[in-house]
Design a protein around this motif. Sequence first.
Motif, PDB file in Angstrom:
ATOM      1  N   ARG A  30       0.787  -1.232   0.000  1.00 40.89           N
ATOM      2  CA  ARG A  30       0.000   0.000   0.000  1.00 40.89           C
ATOM      3  C   ARG A  30       0.818   1.280   0.000  1.00 40.89           C
ATOM      4  N   SER A  31       2.141   1.180  -0.042  1.00 41.32           N
ATOM      5  CA  SER A  31       2.951   2.397  -0.074  1.00 41.32           C
ATOM      6  C   SER A  31       2.947   2.974  -1.483  1.00 41.32           C
ATOM      7  N   ASP A  32       2.495   4.218  -1.615  1.00 37.17           N
ATOM      8  CA  ASP A  32       2.428   4.846  -2.932  1.00 37.17           C
ATOM      9  C   ASP A  32       3.811   5.216  -3.472  1.00 37.17           C
ATOM     10  N   ASN A  52       5.386   7.757  -7.875  1.00 33.01           N
ATOM     11  CA  ASN A  52       4.140   7.581  -7.151  1.00 33.01           C
ATOM     12  C   ASN A  52       3.374   6.493  -7.894  1.00 33.01           C
ATOM     13  N   ARG A  53       3.174   5.359  -7.261  1.00 32.93           N
ATOM     14  CA  ARG A  53       2.579   4.227  -7.960  1.00 32.93           C
ATOM     15  C   ARG A  53       1.108   4.444  -8.289  1.00 32.93           C
ATOM     16  N   SER A  54       0.467   5.343  -7.620  1.00 36.51           N
ATOM     17  CA  SER A  54      -0.939   5.605  -7.923  1.00 36.51           C
ATOM     18  C   SER A  54      -1.108   6.550  -9.102  1.00 36.51           C
ATOM     19  N   THR A  55      -0.303   7.611  -9.147  1.00 38.01           N
ATOM     20  CA  THR A  55      -0.460   8.627 -10.200  1.00 38.01           C
ATOM     21  C   THR A  55       0.509   8.446 -11.356  1.00 38.01           C
ATOM     22  N   GLY A  56       1.601   7.720 -11.124  1.00 43.89           N
ATOM     23  CA  GLY A  56       2.618   7.589 -12.163  1.00 43.89           C
ATOM     24  C   GLY A  56       3.613   8.725 -12.205  1.00 43.89           C
ATOM     25  N   ARG A  72       6.175   1.609 -12.863  1.00 42.29           N
ATOM     26  CA  ARG A  72       5.430   0.714 -11.991  1.00 42.29           C
ATOM     27  C   ARG A  72       5.390  -0.681 -12.592  1.00 42.29           C
ATOM     28  N   ASP A  77       3.417  -5.929  -7.085  1.00 45.90           N
ATOM     29  CA  ASP A  77       3.575  -4.739  -6.249  1.00 45.90           C
ATOM     30  C   ASP A  77       5.045  -4.344  -6.203  1.00 45.90           C
ATOM     31  N   THR A 101       4.693   8.417   0.446  1.00 48.30           N
ATOM     32  CA  THR A 101       4.645   9.367  -0.670  1.00 48.30           C
ATOM     33  C   THR A 101       5.952   9.368  -1.437  1.00 48.30           C
TER      34      THR A 101
END
Length: 123
Positions: A30-32, A52-56, A72, A77, A101
């Motif tokens: 869960r670490s972004d 940032n794995r969520s936003t790229g 990513r 993961d 972050t």
Amino acid sequence: QVQLVESGGGLVQPGGSLRLSCLASVRPFRSDGMGWFRQAPGKDREFVAAINRSTGSTYYADSVKGRFIVSRDGAEDGVFLQMNRLKPEDTAVYYCSAAGTLRLVALGHGAYWGRGTQVTVSS
């Protein structure tokens, strides 16, 4: 306990390429923020790249900008570090790091660290 495991290091000639991989032992992870640092013999550990794995969103050290690409791993993961046009001064142990972050990773405040993988650039 979370572990980060790096792979893909090795010996390459100047101008060559390598791709490093970093996978987390806990799924889902869960670490972004995830990224890479390196440490050459006799030198301090230095920041290389983070994502940032969520936003790229990505961030690079000036010394690798335009040559290295952090991305990513969509299926697992983790993250990759594609290293192109390698130079002898890129020789170092490369460490994966993760935090909540991208900024925390880039500042060296990773909550998790891998044990490192050796990259040697030499003819």
